[in-house]
Design a protein around this motif. Structure first.
Motif, PDB file in Angstrom:
ATOM      1  N   LEU A   5      13.004  -4.317  11.553  1.00 20.07           N
ATOM      2  CA  LEU A   5      13.267  -3.440  12.830  1.00 20.07           C
ATOM      3  C   LEU A   5      12.185  -2.411  13.072  1.00 20.07           C
ATOM      4  O   LEU A   5      11.795  -1.775  12.206  1.00 20.07           O
ATOM      5  CB  LEU A   5      14.662  -2.954  12.895  1.00 20.07           C
ATOM      6  CG  LEU A   5      15.778  -3.977  12.733  1.00 20.07           C
ATOM      7  CD1 LEU A   5      17.031  -3.069  12.478  1.00 20.07           C
ATOM      8  CD2 LEU A   5      15.743  -4.973  13.793  1.00 20.07           C
ATOM      9  N   ASN A   6      11.795  -2.184  14.224  1.00 24.49           N
ATOM     10  CA  ASN A   6      10.829  -0.978  14.462  1.00 24.49           C
ATOM     11  C   ASN A   6      11.792   0.167  14.839  1.00 24.49           C
ATOM     12  O   ASN A   6      12.955   0.022  15.012  1.00 24.49           O
ATOM     13  CB  ASN A   6       9.771  -1.190  15.513  1.00 24.49           C
ATOM     14  CG  ASN A   6      10.389  -1.549  16.879  1.00 24.49           C
ATOM     15  OD1 ASN A   6      11.544  -1.337  17.286  1.00 24.49           O
ATOM     16  ND2 ASN A   6       9.560  -2.123  17.624  1.00 24.49           N
ATOM     17  N   GLY A   7      11.251   1.249  15.141  1.00 22.68           N
ATOM     18  CA  GLY A   7      11.951   2.728  15.260  1.00 22.68           C
ATOM     19  C   GLY A   7      13.039   2.525  16.718  1.00 22.68           C
ATOM     20  O   GLY A   7      14.060   2.896  16.549  1.00 22.68           O
ATOM     21  N   VAL A   8      12.487   1.810  17.644  1.00 24.25           N
ATOM     22  CA  VAL A   8      13.275   1.755  18.749  1.00 24.25           C
ATOM     23  C   VAL A   8      14.327   0.853  18.729  1.00 24.25           C
ATOM     24  O   VAL A   8      15.461   1.172  19.062  1.00 24.25           O
ATOM     25  CB  VAL A   8      12.439   1.176  20.072  1.00 24.25           C
ATOM     26  CG1 VAL A   8      13.194   1.137  21.462  1.00 24.25           C
ATOM     27  CG2 VAL A   8      11.141   2.284  20.267  1.00 24.25           C
ATOM     28  N   THR A   9      14.002  -0.337  18.158  1.00 23.63           N
ATOM     29  CA  THR A   9      14.976  -1.515  17.798  1.00 23.63           C
ATOM     30  C   THR A   9      15.981  -1.041  16.786  1.00 23.63           C
ATOM     31  O   THR A   9      17.483  -1.291  16.994  1.00 23.63           O
ATOM     32  CB  THR A   9      14.506  -2.689  17.236  1.00 23.63           C
ATOM     33  OG1 THR A   9      13.502  -3.058  18.249  1.00 23.63           O
ATOM     34  CG2 THR A   9      15.564  -3.884  17.426  1.00 23.63           C
ATOM     35  N   GLN A  10      15.573  -0.069  15.988  1.00 27.03           N
ATOM     36  CA  GLN A  10      16.562   0.337  14.801  1.00 27.03           C
ATOM     37  C   GLN A  10      17.525   1.438  15.654  1.00 27.03           C
ATOM     38  O   GLN A  10      18.888   1.241  15.307  1.00 27.03           O
ATOM     39  CB  GLN A  10      15.879   1.228  13.929  1.00 27.03           C
ATOM     40  CG  GLN A  10      16.773   1.761  12.851  1.00 27.03           C
ATOM     41  CD  GLN A  10      15.730   2.831  11.919  1.00 27.03           C
ATOM     42  OE1 GLN A  10      14.627   2.642  12.003  1.00 27.03           O
ATOM     43  NE2 GLN A  10      16.503   3.541  10.970  1.00 27.03           N
ATOM     44  N   ARG A  11      17.196   2.154  16.511  1.00 24.95           N
ATOM     45  CA  ARG A  11      18.044   3.048  17.312  1.00 24.95           C
ATOM     46  C   ARG A  11      19.223   2.423  18.091  1.00 24.95           C
ATOM     47  O   ARG A  11      20.205   2.690  18.465  1.00 24.95           O
ATOM     48  CB  ARG A  11      17.286   4.148  18.021  1.00 24.95           C
ATOM     49  CG  ARG A  11      16.547   4.963  16.966  1.00 24.95           C
ATOM     50  CD  ARG A  11      15.945   6.261  17.986  1.00 24.95           C
ATOM     51  NE  ARG A  11      15.296   7.139  17.137  1.00 24.95           N
ATOM     52  CZ  ARG A  11      14.093   7.525  17.165  1.00 24.95           C
ATOM     53  NH1 ARG A  11      13.494   6.816  18.067  1.00 24.95           N
ATOM     54  NH2 ARG A  11      13.750   7.981  16.266  1.00 24.95           N
ATOM     55  N   LEU A  12      18.695   1.333  18.814  1.00 30.63           N
ATOM     56  CA  LEU A  12      19.447   0.382  19.464  1.00 30.63           C
ATOM     57  C   LEU A  12      20.595  -0.325  18.962  1.00 30.63           C
ATOM     58  O   LEU A  12      21.763  -0.396  19.471  1.00 30.63           O
ATOM     59  CB  LEU A  12      18.622  -0.351  20.376  1.00 30.63           C
ATOM     60  CG  LEU A  12      17.737   0.173  21.583  1.00 30.63           C
ATOM     61  CD1 LEU A  12      16.966  -1.057  22.234  1.00 30.63           C
ATOM     62  CD2 LEU A  12      18.622   0.931  22.576  1.00 30.63           C
ATOM     63  N   THR A  13      20.206  -0.992  17.761  1.00 34.84           N
ATOM     64  CA  THR A  13      21.169  -1.678  17.045  1.00 34.84           C
ATOM     65  C   THR A  13      21.968  -0.839  16.208  1.00 34.84           C
ATOM     66  O   THR A  13      22.888  -1.247  15.469  1.00 34.84           O
ATOM     67  CB  THR A  13      20.294  -2.734  16.086  1.00 34.84           C
ATOM     68  OG1 THR A  13      19.528  -1.892  15.498  1.00 34.84           O
ATOM     69  CG2 THR A  13      19.701  -3.638  17.242  1.00 34.84           C
TER      70      THR A  13
END
Length: 114
Positions: A5-13
């Motif tokens: 996961l990248n940083g954005v996807t990590q925060r969303l999930t």
């Protein structure tokens, strides 16, 4: 199935911080500290006094006397035979290298023989 996961996807999930490792690097510190390459003396300079055992004796005043003596000898030849050998070797290699370069340029400038 595990996805990076990248940083954005990590925060969303809501994924944990360990899920994102930029460029495939693992976070953390090395398990053991690296060996010391350059170490400092065991005593501070103020504790050691005027003589520190691993530095040896101070030869600067003797060398200053030798180099400042006005005897007509150039400074790069003041210490005797070894300096003369080093100077002559260096000059010989320099002149030889310059001649070799000129010879190589002359050969390279000749037309190809077919």
């Amino acid at each position: 199935m595990y996805y990076k996961l990248n940083g954005v996807t990590q925060r969303l999930t809501g994924a944990p911080a360990a899920a994102y490792n930029p460029q495939g690097l693992r976070p953390g510190v090395p398990p053991v500290s690296p060996p010391i390459t350059f170490s400092s003396p065991t005593k501070l300079a103020s504790e050691a006094g005027s003589y520190v055992e691993y530095l040896g004796a101070n030869r600067v005043p003797d060398l200053q006397k030798a180099f400042q003596r006005s005897d007509g000898v150039p400074v790069h030849l003041k210490r005797g035979l070894m300096d003369k050998l080093l100077y002559r070797t260096t000059m010989g290699l320099t002149v030889g290298g310059a001649l070799y370069c000129l010879m190589a340029l002359y050969i390279a400038a000749q037309p190809n023989k077919k």
